[in-house]
Design a protein around this motif. Sequence first.
Motif, mmCIF file in Angstrom:
data_model
loop_
_atom_site.group_PDB
_atom_site.id
_atom_site.type_symbol
_atom_site.label_atom_id
_atom_site.label_comp_id
_atom_site.label_asym_id
_atom_site.label_seq_id
_atom_site.Cartn_x
_atom_site.Cartn_y
_atom_site.Cartn_z
ATOM 1 N N ALA A 139 4.578 11.072 -1.064
ATOM 2 C CA ALA A 139 3.446 10.883 -0.415
ATOM 3 C C ALA A 139 3.206 9.654 0.502
ATOM 4 O O ALA A 139 2.408 9.370 1.250
ATOM 5 N N ARG A 140 4.415 8.999 0.548
ATOM 6 C CA ARG A 140 4.636 7.782 1.860
ATOM 7 C C ARG A 140 4.525 8.324 2.958
ATOM 8 O O ARG A 140 5.558 9.068 3.443
ATOM 9 N N THR A 141 3.787 7.683 4.000
ATOM 10 C CA THR A 141 3.788 8.213 5.136
ATOM 11 C C THR A 141 4.216 6.967 5.948
ATOM 12 O O THR A 141 4.662 7.059 7.466
ATOM 13 N N ARG A 182 2.861 1.684 -3.334
ATOM 14 C CA ARG A 182 2.191 2.045 -4.603
ATOM 15 C C ARG A 182 2.087 3.428 -4.699
ATOM 16 O O ARG A 182 1.660 4.163 -5.521
ATOM 17 N N GLN A 183 2.184 4.239 -3.597
ATOM 18 C CA GLN A 183 2.256 5.744 -3.640
ATOM 19 C C GLN A 183 3.550 6.365 -4.130
ATOM 20 O O GLN A 183 4.659 5.607 -4.147
ATOM 21 N N PRO A 184 3.502 7.461 -4.747
ATOM 22 C CA PRO A 184 4.999 8.154 -4.885
ATOM 23 C C PRO A 184 5.579 8.297 -3.800
ATOM 24 O O PRO A 184 5.038 8.478 -2.794
ATOM 25 N N LYS A 229 0.958 -1.343 -0.071
ATOM 26 C CA LYS A 229 -0.131 -0.041 0.085
ATOM 27 C C LYS A 229 1.000 1.288 0.164
ATOM 28 O O LYS A 229 0.409 2.174 -0.647
ATOM 29 N N GLU A 230 1.741 1.244 0.955
ATOM 30 C CA GLU A 230 2.845 2.594 0.831
ATOM 31 C C GLU A 230 3.570 2.554 -0.460
ATOM 32 O O GLU A 230 3.869 3.531 -1.170
#
Length: 91
Positions: free
Chosen positions: A32-34, A27-29, A24-25
């Motif tokens: 944008a990963r938290t 897949r984000q740019p 899930k992380e």
Amino acid sequence: MNRQLRKNVVLVAAGAVVAAALAKELRQPPKARTWTGRIFGLPYDFRRPTPEKIAREFWDPDSDAFFTPHAFGVGYGLNLARVTPVLRRCR
């Protein structure tokens, strides 16, 4: 179901939840990963744990919750600050 099979099923399920949270992380740019959020209703946090976060996972007298999110990983820890008074009353 025998004990070893149950253990293996739990390990595979736990690994799948961790893999899903990481996917899930990822897949984000990158910006944008938290590295923190929820997956299948469970909290996850893959940020570097601090001593304060680790202590708060197991001892948070300001919280009424019995379970607190893990300082690192997926799932919950036991808030001993909340559980201890309950156990004392049961004695």
